[in-house]
Design a protein around this motif. Structure first.
Motif, PDB file in Angstrom:
ATOM      1  N   ALA A 130       0.825  -1.204   0.000  1.00  0.00           N
ATOM      2  CA  ALA A 130       0.000   0.000   0.000  1.00  0.00           C
ATOM      3  C   ALA A 130       0.863   1.261   0.000  1.00  0.00           C
ATOM      4  N   ASP A 131       2.078   1.160   0.497  1.00  0.00           N
ATOM      5  CA  ASP A 131       2.952   2.324   0.593  1.00  0.00           C
ATOM      6  C   ASP A 131       3.840   2.489  -0.636  1.00  0.00           C
ATOM      7  N   ALA A 132       3.732   1.625  -1.618  1.00  0.00           N
ATOM      8  CA  ALA A 132       4.629   1.617  -2.764  1.00  0.00           C
ATOM      9  C   ALA A 132       4.214   2.608  -3.845  1.00  0.00           C
ATOM     10  N   VAL A 133       4.124   3.891  -3.489  1.00  0.00           N
ATOM     11  CA  VAL A 133       3.817   4.933  -4.470  1.00  0.00           C
ATOM     12  C   VAL A 133       5.078   5.751  -4.665  1.00  0.00           C
ATOM     13  N   PRO A 134       5.669   5.678  -5.860  1.00  0.00           N
ATOM     14  CA  PRO A 134       6.942   6.357  -6.083  1.00  0.00           C
ATOM     15  C   PRO A 134       6.793   7.877  -6.206  1.00  0.00           C
ATOM     16  N   HIS A 135       7.840   8.583  -5.813  1.00  0.00           N
ATOM     17  CA  HIS A 135       7.916  10.017  -6.077  1.00  0.00           C
ATOM     18  C   HIS A 135       8.382  10.147  -7.521  1.00  0.00           C
ATOM     19  N   GLY A 136       7.755  10.990  -8.288  1.00  0.00           N
ATOM     20  CA  GLY A 136       8.135  11.176  -9.675  1.00  0.00           C
ATOM     21  C   GLY A 136       7.118  10.569 -10.621  1.00  0.00           C
ATOM     22  N   PRO A 137       7.449  10.599 -11.905  1.00  0.00           N
ATOM     23  CA  PRO A 137       6.486  10.181 -12.929  1.00  0.00           C
ATOM     24  C   PRO A 137       6.264   8.674 -12.978  1.00  0.00           C
ATOM     25  N   VAL A 138       5.030   8.308 -13.360  1.00  0.00           N
ATOM     26  CA  VAL A 138       4.674   6.908 -13.611  1.00  0.00           C
ATOM     27  C   VAL A 138       3.793   6.866 -14.856  1.00  0.00           C
ATOM     28  N   GLY A 139       3.763   5.714 -15.462  1.00  0.00           N
ATOM     29  CA  GLY A 139       2.859   5.499 -16.587  1.00  0.00           C
ATOM     30  C   GLY A 139       3.562   5.552 -17.927  1.00  0.00           C
ATOM     31  N   ASP A 140       2.766   5.770 -18.955  1.00  0.00           N
ATOM     32  CA  ASP A 140       3.202   5.749 -20.343  1.00  0.00           C
ATOM     33  C   ASP A 140       3.743   7.118 -20.732  1.00  0.00           C
ATOM     34  N   SER A 141       5.034   7.299 -20.626  1.00  0.00           N
ATOM     35  CA  SER A 141       5.645   8.601 -20.925  1.00  0.00           C
ATOM     36  C   SER A 141       5.689   8.894 -22.425  1.00  0.00           C
ATOM     37  N   GLN A 142       5.289   7.935 -23.247  1.00  0.00           N
ATOM     38  CA  GLN A 142       5.224   8.143 -24.697  1.00  0.00           C
ATOM     39  C   GLN A 142       3.789   8.348 -25.164  1.00  0.00           C
ATOM     40  N   VAL A 143       2.897   8.654 -24.227  1.00  0.00           N
ATOM     41  CA  VAL A 143       1.472   8.767 -24.500  1.00  0.00           C
ATOM     42  C   VAL A 143       1.157   9.845 -25.550  1.00  0.00           C
ATOM     43  N   LEU A 144       2.006  10.855 -25.668  1.00  0.00           N
ATOM     44  CA  LEU A 144       1.747  11.958 -26.605  1.00  0.00           C
ATOM     45  C   LEU A 144       2.783  12.050 -27.730  1.00  0.00           C
ATOM     46  N   ASP A 145       3.661  11.058 -27.850  1.00  0.00           N
ATOM     47  CA  ASP A 145       4.728  11.094 -28.860  1.00  0.00           C
ATOM     48  C   ASP A 145       4.199  11.396 -30.261  1.00  0.00           C
ATOM     49  N   ASP A 146       3.196  10.679 -30.698  1.00  0.00           N
ATOM     50  CA  ASP A 146       2.685  10.854 -32.062  1.00  0.00           C
ATOM     51  C   ASP A 146       1.868  12.135 -32.235  1.00  0.00           C
ATOM     52  N   LEU A 147       1.627  12.845 -31.132  1.00  0.00           N
ATOM     53  CA  LEU A 147       0.870  14.098 -31.193  1.00  0.00           C
ATOM     54  C   LEU A 147       1.782  15.321 -31.046  1.00  0.00           C
ATOM     55  N   GLY A 148       3.092  15.103 -30.973  1.00  0.00           N
ATOM     56  CA  GLY A 148       4.020  16.222 -30.958  1.00  0.00           C
ATOM     57  C   GLY A 148       4.666  16.539 -29.625  1.00  0.00           C
ATOM     58  N   VAL A 149       4.435  15.720 -28.599  1.00  0.00           N
ATOM     59  CA  VAL A 149       5.084  15.928 -27.294  1.00  0.00           C
ATOM     60  C   VAL A 149       5.889  14.663 -26.989  1.00  0.00           C
ATOM     61  N   SER A 150       7.209  14.795 -27.089  1.00  0.00           N
ATOM     62  CA  SER A 150       8.072  13.629 -26.877  1.00  0.00           C
ATOM     63  C   SER A 150       8.120  13.251 -25.403  1.00  0.00           C
ATOM     64  N   GLU A 151       8.634  12.060 -25.154  1.00  0.00           N
ATOM     65  CA  GLU A 151       8.804  11.571 -23.787  1.00  0.00           C
ATOM     66  C   GLU A 151       9.667  12.548 -22.979  1.00  0.00           C
ATOM     67  N   LYS A 152      10.762  13.002 -23.570  1.00  0.00           N
ATOM     68  CA  LYS A 152      11.668  13.923 -22.885  1.00  0.00           C
ATOM     69  C   LYS A 152      10.952  15.233 -22.555  1.00  0.00           C
ATOM     70  N   GLU A 153      10.199  15.760 -23.507  1.00  0.00           N
ATOM     71  CA  GLU A 153       9.459  17.004 -23.278  1.00  0.00           C
ATOM     72  C   GLU A 153       8.395  16.832 -22.196  1.00  0.00           C
ATOM     73  N   LEU A 154       7.687  15.713 -22.229  1.00  0.00           N
ATOM     74  CA  LEU A 154       6.632  15.459 -21.247  1.00  0.00           C
ATOM     75  C   LEU A 154       7.223  15.395 -19.840  1.00  0.00           C
ATOM     76  N   LYS A 155       8.325  14.704 -19.682  1.00  0.00           N
ATOM     77  CA  LYS A 155       8.949  14.570 -18.359  1.00  0.00           C
ATOM     78  C   LYS A 155       9.540  15.881 -17.859  1.00  0.00           C
TER      79      LYS A 155
END
Length: 179
Positions: A130-155
């Motif tokens: 229950a306590d395993a919630v990381p500080h920082g980003p989680v999930g699909d960081s490439q969710v917007l790649d094909d729409l013009g926002v790269s993983e690096k830009e999103l992060k």
């Protein structure tokens, strides 16, 4: 302060609508259904959520596909009712939440001869997960790649993240109309 908006892709560009998620949505499935209702046919719908100066999230719905989710700071989002909707066990890499005791593991014969050590071990595992919630980003960081926002830009986004995402999509004007 929270802000949530739906951006639906259409033939003519993006259409935006604001939404009060807590009134309509209790689960990720509810959120996906709400987004699909805003879609023209099976086009892409983005749900953009932010808590000012704390975190932002992007949920992408493409037709009947499973939602793709990105959350900028899982620990901050976990303290938010909106964030709890997005932070599924799968997204956090945990086993699905236990809805109650495992009846097969319980000693139900009416005696007091249960193995106490085994019960303590089970409790520790559940409490630890229950306590395993990381500080920082989680999930699909490439969710917007094909729409013009790269993983690096999103992060790299922080303040005004949703505005910057909308600008990259060419949807800043429609997003500002619902802000």
């Amino acid at each position: 302060m929270y802000f949530a908006a739906l951006l639906a892709r259409t033939e003519d560009g993006w259409e935006a609508s604001d939404t009060e998620l807590l009134d309509n949505v209790e689960t990720l499935s509810d959120l996906a259904d709400l987004a699909r209702e805003a879609a023209a046919e099976d086009d892409t719908v983005l749900v953009l959520i932010e808590q000012e100066d704390a975190w932002f999230g992007v949920v992408r719905i493409d037709g009947e596909d499973d939602p793709r989710i990105y959350v900028s700071d899982a620990a901050a989002a976990s303290r938010s009712s909106y964030g709890e909707i997005l932070l599924t066990d799968e997204l956090l890499g945990r086993e699905p939440a236990d809805d109650g005791p495992d009846l097969d593991a319980l000693d139900l014969d009416g005696t007091e001869d249960g193995d106490d050590e085994e019960e303590d071990d089970d409790t520790a595992v559940v409490a630890g997960s229950a306590d395993a919630v990381p500080h920082g980003p989680v999930g699909d960081s490439q969710v917007l790649d094909d729409l013009g926002v790269s993983e690096k830009e999103l992060k790299a986004l922080s303040e005004d993240a949703l505005t910057e995402i909308a600008e990259a999509l060419g949807a800043s004007e429609v997003l500002e109309t619902v802000r």
